[in-house]
Design an enzyme around this catalytic site. Structure first.
Site, PDB file in Angstrom:
ATOM      1  N   GLU A   1      61.416  27.620 -22.197  1.00  0.00           N
ATOM      2  CA  GLU A   1      62.217  26.915 -21.182  1.00  0.00           C
ATOM      3  C   GLU A   1      62.693  25.531 -21.595  1.00  0.00           C
ATOM      4  O   GLU A   1      62.276  24.518 -21.011  1.00  0.00           O
ATOM      5  CB  GLU A   1      61.417  26.795 -19.881  1.00  0.00           C
ATOM      6  CG  GLU A   1      61.053  28.114 -19.238  1.00  0.00           C
ATOM      7  CD  GLU A   1      60.496  27.935 -17.838  1.00  0.00           C
ATOM      8  OE1 GLU A   1      60.291  26.792 -17.405  1.00  0.00           O
ATOM      9  OE2 GLU A   1      60.286  28.952 -17.161  1.00  0.00           O
TER      10      GLU A   1
ATOM     11  N   GLU B   1      57.995  35.688 -17.734  1.00  0.00           N
ATOM     12  CA  GLU B   1      57.254  35.075 -16.620  1.00  0.00           C
ATOM     13  C   GLU B   1      57.921  35.483 -15.321  1.00  0.00           C
ATOM     14  O   GLU B   1      59.150  35.443 -15.209  1.00  0.00           O
ATOM     15  CB  GLU B   1      57.277  33.535 -16.663  1.00  0.00           C
ATOM     16  CG  GLU B   1      56.358  32.905 -17.654  1.00  0.00           C
ATOM     17  CD  GLU B   1      56.415  31.370 -17.608  1.00  0.00           C
ATOM     18  OE1 GLU B   1      56.652  30.807 -16.517  1.00  0.00           O
ATOM     19  OE2 GLU B   1      56.227  30.756 -18.664  1.00  0.00           O
TER      20      GLU B   1
HETATM   21  C1  BGP Z   1      57.522  27.890 -15.725  1.00  0.00           C
HETATM   22  C2  BGP Z   1      56.629  27.466 -16.844  1.00  0.00           C
HETATM   23  C3  BGP Z   1      55.194  27.764 -16.656  1.00  0.00           C
HETATM   24  C4  BGP Z   1      54.704  27.681 -15.223  1.00  0.00           C
HETATM   25  C5  BGP Z   1      55.679  28.258 -14.234  1.00  0.00           C
HETATM   26  C6  BGP Z   1      55.331  27.994 -12.793  1.00  0.00           C
HETATM   27  O1  BGP Z   1      58.607  27.044 -15.663  1.00  0.00           O
HETATM   28  O2  BGP Z   1      57.037  28.063 -18.045  1.00  0.00           O
HETATM   29  O3  BGP Z   1      54.496  26.959 -17.556  1.00  0.00           O
HETATM   30  O4  BGP Z   1      54.196  26.467 -14.892  1.00  0.00           O
HETATM   31  O5  BGP Z   1      56.982  27.798 -14.456  1.00  0.00           O
HETATM   32  O6  BGP Z   1      55.783  26.720 -12.423  1.00  0.00           O
HETATM   33  P1  BGP Z   1      54.981  25.765 -11.486  1.00  0.00           P
HETATM   34  O7  BGP Z   1      53.640  25.650 -12.106  1.00  0.00           O
HETATM   35  O8  BGP Z   1      55.735  24.483 -11.478  1.00  0.00           O
HETATM   36  O9  BGP Z   1      54.961  26.390 -10.172  1.00  0.00           O
END
Ligand code: BGP
Length: 474
Positions: A160, A374
Site C-alpha cells: 500500500e 487483505e
Molecule cells: C491496511 C494495512 C494493514 C491494516 C489494515 C487495516 O491498510 O495494510 O496493515 O492495518 O489496513 O487498517 P486499520 O488497522 O487502520 O483498520
C-alpha cells in the site's frame, strides 16, 4: 460459480510491526513507529501480538483451521538495524525459522519487504521523498532474496504505497503527520513505484524460482449523484488513489490522461511531480515482468464535488459518524445512506471489490493473476468466556467472497484471498480495540482463541466453496 478452485489460497495476513512485538530484541533497530507511537502516547507496538515468540502456535492454528497461506512482512530494521549498515544475523535467522515453520505447516508464505516500517534513520532522512533510500531498499531486498529466496516463492515489494503517502502527507495519521500536502504524497508514491520496479528487476536478474508482485489498496470511487461535479470528483479521486500507481506498475508509464490529471491536481495544490531521468525506463521494464497484483480491499468511497480547502477528520477511535474527508482540487467523500458503515466509518460495499477486479482485467490486460491480499472487518469483538461470536465479520467476509466468485465467473483470474488479519494485531492509528483476526488475542496474556469466523473459514477452505454460516456450530 460457487467454487474457488483447487489451488486457491485461503490465507491470513499479518505485518511485522503489527504482529511481532519484540521491538528491541535480538539486535532489532528502531523503525519510525517506535518513536511516533511513544510520542503519541496512546499505545505502543512493543508487545503487539508477540508473534516473534508465538509464531509456531499461530502457524499450528493456521493449519488446524484450514489457513493455507500467510502474509508476513520482513522488518527492514530487524535485518539491517540502521537500514544501511551491517546485517543482523539474528534478525535474518528469525525470518528463516519463520519461513521453515510456514512450510512445515503447509502454509504458503507471501513475504512483503516494506509494510509501513521504514528504519528510523532513513525515515528521518526523508523516507520515500529521499531518492537515496531507493538504493538502500534495493540492497535490503537483495539481502532478503539471498537468504530466503530458495524457500519463499511469493514476494511483495510494497504494501500500500497509497496508504504510506495518503496517511503520512494528506491525513496526517501516520508519521510524519503532515496534512493536506498532496504534492509530497504524489512524489513519494512515484519514488516508491521506482523502488518497486528496481526490486522487480533485481529479483528477475537473480533467477530465483518464485514470483514477485506488489500490493495496492484499491478503493472504488463512485459519484454520489449523476451530476457532472460529483462524477468529476470520483474520477479525480480514482486517478490519485488508484490509477496513478496501477499505470506505473502495469503499464510502466503514466499515459497522457493520467499525467495531465495528476498535474492538474498537483498545480491546484501548489506542486509539481518530478520524474527523474531513467525512471520511466525502469518502470517499463518491470511492468513486463511483474507476476501478480495483490489487492487490498476494505471499502469504497462516494464522492461529491468540492471546491473548498482540504478538510479531514480521521476517525481513529471507532466513534461512528465522526469522519470528514474533503480534498482541495478533488472532492469530498460523503455518506451514502444506502450503504452500511463500520464503527470507523468505512463503507461496507462488496460490489466495489467486484467492480475493481473486473476493471483491472479490462484495463490492464497484461495482469497475470490477482490475490486479494487483505480484506476484513474491524470490529470490537465481545469475549465471552473464550467464545467470540463475530457473525457480523463473517457476514462481511462472506459477501466479499461472493463478489470474488462473481468476478471469477466473469473471467478475472483471482487465485487467493487473505483475511486481514490472521489473529488480532495492532491497528496503526487505532490501537488494540479495532480487531480483525480469525483468532482472538488476549493482549494481557497473549493467549489465542478461535473466533466463530475461524470455524467458518475452515469449512470454506476445506470445501473450496462458500458454506452457509448460519449452520456453523460454535
Ligand atoms: C491496511 C494495512 C494493514 C491494516 C489494515 C487495516 O491498510 O495494510 O496493515 O492495518 O489496513 O487498517 P486499520 O488497522 O487502520 O483498520
Amino acid at each position: 460459480m460457487n467454487n474457488f478452485g483447487e489451488d486457491f489460497i485461503f490465507g491470513g495476513a499479518t505485518a511485522a510491526y503489527q504482529a511481532e512485538g519484540a521491538t528491541k530484541e535480538d539486535g532489532k533497530g528502531p523503525c519510525i513507529w517506535d518513536e511516533y507511537l511513544e510520542k503519541e502516547g496512546r499505545f505502543t507496538g512493543d508487545a503487539a501480538s508477540d508473534f516473534y515468540h508465538k509464531y509456531k502456535e499461530d502457524l499450528q492454528l493456521s493449519r488446524k483451521f484450514g489457513v493455507n497461506g500467510i502474509r508476513v512482512s520482513i522488518a527492514w530494521s530487524r535485518v539491517i538495524p540502521d537500514g544501511v549498515g551491517d546485517i543482523n544475523p539474528k534478525g535474518l535467522k528469525f525470518y528463516s525459522d519463520l519461513i521453515d515453520e510456514c512450510i512445515e505447516n503447509g502454509v504458503e508464505p507471501f513475504v512483503t519487504l516494506h509494510h509501513f516500517d521504514t528504519p528510523l534513520a532513513l525515515f528521518k532522512n526523508g523516507d520515500w521523498l529521499n531518492r537515496d533510500n531507493i538504493e538502500h531498499f534495493v540492497r535490503f531486498a537483495k539481502v532478503c532474496f539471498e537468504a530466503l529466496g530458495d524457500r519463499v516463492n511469493k514476494w511483495i515489494t510494497f504494501n500500500e504505497a497509497w496508504a504510506v503517502a495518503q496517511n503520512g502527507y494528506i491525513i496526517g495519521n501516520f508519521p510524519p503527520s503532515v496534512k493536506y500536502d498532496i504534492p509530497k504524497a504524489v512524489q513519494s508514491m512515484h519514488n516508491m513505484m521506482v523502488a518497486h520496479a528496481r526490486v522487480v528487476e533485481l529479483y528477475k536478474s537473480m533467477n530465483l524460482k518464485g514470483e514477485i508482485g506488489i500490493v495496492h489498496t484499491l478503493e472504488g470511487k463512485y459519484p454520489i449523484t449523476d451530476s457532472k461535479e460529483d462524477k468529476r470528483a470520483a474520477y479525480l479521486d480514482y486517478m490519485l488513489s488508484n490509477k496513478f500507481m496501477l499505470d506505473a506498475c502495469f503499464k510502466g508509464e503514466y499515459p497522457e490522461e493520467t499525467k495531465d490529471t495528476i498535474n492538474e491536481i498537483m498545480t491546484k495544490n501548489g506542486g509539481e511531480l518530478k520524474v527523474y531521468d531513467g525512471d520511466l525506463e525502469v518502470l517499463k521494464k518491470a511492468a513486463s515482468k511483474i507476476d501478480f497484483l495483490g489487492m487490498n480491499y476494505y471499502s469504497s468511497h462516494f464522492l461529491k464535488g468540492y471546491e473548498g480547502e482540504s478538510r479531514i477528520h480521521h476517525n481513529g477511535t471507532g466513534e461512528k459518524g465522526t469522519s470528514i474527508f474533503a480534498l482541495k482540487g478533488i472532492g469530498e467523500r460523503v455518506n451514502n445512506p444506502e450503504v452500511p458503515t463500520t464503527d470507523w466509518d468505512w463503507p461496507i460495499y462488496p460490489k466495489g471489490l467486484h467492480d475493481m477486479l473486473v476493471r483491472i482485467k479490462n484495463e490492464y490486460t497484461n495482469y497475470k493473476k490477482i490475490y486479494v491480499t487483505e480484506n476484513g472487518m474491524g470490529y470490537k469483538d465481545d469475549f465471552e468466556d473464550g467464545k467470540i461470536d463475530d457473525t457480523p465479520r463473517i457476514d462481511y467476509i462472506n459477501k466479499h467472497l461472493e463478489a470474488i466468485l462473481q468476478a471469477k465467473s466473469e473471467g478475472v483470474n483471482v487465485k487467493g484471498y487473505f483475511v486481514w488479519s490472521l489473529m488480532d494485531v495492532l491497528s496503526w492509528s487505532n490501537g488494540y480495540n479495532k480487531r480483525y483476526g480469525l483468532f482472538y488475542v488476549d493482549f494481557k496474556t497473549q493467549n489465542r482463541y478461535a473466533k466463530k469466523s475461524a470455524y467458518w473459514f475452515k469449512k470454506i477452505s476445506d470445501s473450496k466453496a462458500l458454506v452457509n454460516f448460519n449452520e456453523i456450530e460454535y
